[in-house]
Design an enzyme around this catalytic site. Sequence first.
Site, PDB file in Angstrom:
ATOM      1  N   HIS A  64       0.818  -1.212   0.000  1.00 12.52           N
ATOM      2  CA  HIS A  64       0.000   0.000   0.000  1.00 12.52           C
ATOM      3  C   HIS A  64       0.854   1.266   0.000  1.00 12.52           C
ATOM      4  CE1 HIS A  64      -2.811  -2.756   2.485  1.00 12.52           C
ATOM      5  NE2 HIS A  64      -3.073  -2.898   1.203  1.00 12.52           N
ATOM      6  N   LYS A 121       6.432   6.838   6.977  1.00 11.02           N
ATOM      7  CA  LYS A 121       6.008   5.996   8.102  1.00 11.02           C
ATOM      8  C   LYS A 121       7.220   5.497   8.867  1.00 11.02           C
ATOM      9  CE  LYS A 121       2.208   4.119   5.357  1.00 11.02           C
ATOM     10  NZ  LYS A 121       1.720   2.925   4.670  1.00 11.02           N
ATOM     11  N   TYR A 168       2.369   1.721  13.340  1.00 10.25           N
ATOM     12  CA  TYR A 168       3.112   2.646  12.493  1.00 10.25           C
ATOM     13  C   TYR A 168       2.674   4.081  12.707  1.00 10.25           C
ATOM     14  CZ  TYR A 168      -0.710   1.168   9.286  1.00 10.25           C
ATOM     15  OH  TYR A 168      -1.914   0.825   8.726  1.00 10.25           O
ATOM     16  N   ASP A 218      -6.460  -6.437  -1.834  1.00 12.46           N
ATOM     17  CA  ASP A 218      -5.030  -6.598  -2.092  1.00 12.46           C
ATOM     18  C   ASP A 218      -4.764  -7.595  -3.213  1.00 12.46           C
ATOM     19  OD1 ASP A 218      -4.372  -4.677  -0.259  1.00 12.46           O
ATOM     20  OD2 ASP A 218      -3.745  -6.071   1.301  1.00 12.46           O
TER      21      ASP A 218
END
Length: 181
Positions: free
Chosen positions: A62, A72, A132, A170
Amino acid sequence: MKVEKTPLKDCYLIKPTIFEDQRGIFLETYHRKRLAETTGIDNEFVQDNQSISRYGVLRGLHYQTGDFAQTKIVRVIYGKVVDVVVDLRRDSPTFKKTYSAILDDQNLYQLFVPKGFAHGFLTLSEKSVFAYKCDHYYQPGSEAGIIFNDPDLNIDWNFPEAEMIISEKDRKQPTLKEVFG
């Protein structure tokens, strides 16, 4: 904390200093000033996320696009994952290159993932708790992805594909060629 360069430009593996005694352990998971001094990158993180996954769950690959692209810092609080990033920055010398690392509750490593990278992970333990920090808020309209098994990326997930648990979303992500030509 020790910050190590990875083979991908602007992507770093962060190895915390762990203090251990008879009570257990203590570690600093984030220090903005120290990270900026080490990497030359200074981000203000605005959103923390956490997911819990069972054995074999793959989440990714992603990324966010445009003004909502996210830097991140990712880590595992509990369990073990193989964490994978892909450099999607056209002007980068490591464009279309991948990097993977094992993140778990024993090594307590973290990965600094710059904006312009796709990110994913696969849980290798019975359960994982994955956290995250993001420097931009999630924006559904800016969400994008690359298929986890793209033949041009040739990612070794250290896991049999037939046993992976993957969301329908996904499984339908485009290939790198479909996105970047």
